[in-house]
Design a protein around this motif. Structure first.
Motif: not given
Length: 158
Positions: A115-144
């Motif tokens: 992971a290196d957010p400044l290079e555009g790579r986020i960890s699968n453990d980050s709140p944003i990635a965790k909330s998006m995993l398993g979702k599809t295009v068009g899905d709206k997702v709440k991120v804590l």
């Protein structure tokens, strides 16, 4: 040993870790040992800040070598052919916008080892990635997030 944490990563990410490990073992370790030898030549080690600094660097380098060896040993390579099914998963690059009027952002979801957010790579453990995993295009997702809750909409997955 069977319960060691696995580190999902791309083949390129593993290669980068292997290169860092090689550098630490072949270059940095020797530099630190040389600094310790020089610092010892200054005499009394109890009041030798150069020696203390070199020993701290040595501890850091050896700790990093140990960490990298564990990550490489327990690497699980993300296969690119598993990433093209239209569902957000590890290895995908995802574009999204914050609802209702955020700017578009794009990140590749990778394992924590690369992971290196400044290079555009986020960890699968980050709140944003965790909330998006398993979702599809068009899905709206709440991120804590530590800053509060936000809602994002997935624009594209590649």
């Amino acid at each position: 040993m069977a319960n060691e944490k696995q580190f999902p990563m791309t083949a390129a990410g593993k290669q980068k870790l292997e290169e860092e490990l090689d550098y630490l073992k072949t270059v940095k370790r020797k530099e630190v040992v040389e600094r310790i030898k020089i610092a010892r030549s200054f005499g009394d080690l109890s009041e030798n800040s150069e020696y203390d600094s070199a020993k701290e660097d040595q501890a850091f380098v050896e700790g990093r070598i140990s960490t990298l060896e564990g990550m490489i040993r327990n690497a699980v390579i993300i296969k690119e052919d598993d990433m093209g099914n239209g569902i957000v998963q590890l290895g995908n690059t995802v574009s999204f916008v914050e609802v209702p009027d955020g700017d578009e952002e794009e990140y590749t979801i990778v394992g924590s080892a690369e992971a290196d957010p400044l290079e555009g790579r986020i960890s699968n453990d980050s709140p944003i990635a965790k909330s998006m995993l398993g979702k599809t295009v068009g899905d709206k997702v709440k991120v804590l997030t530590p800053g509060g809750e936000m809602e994002i909409k997935i624009i594209s997955i590649s």
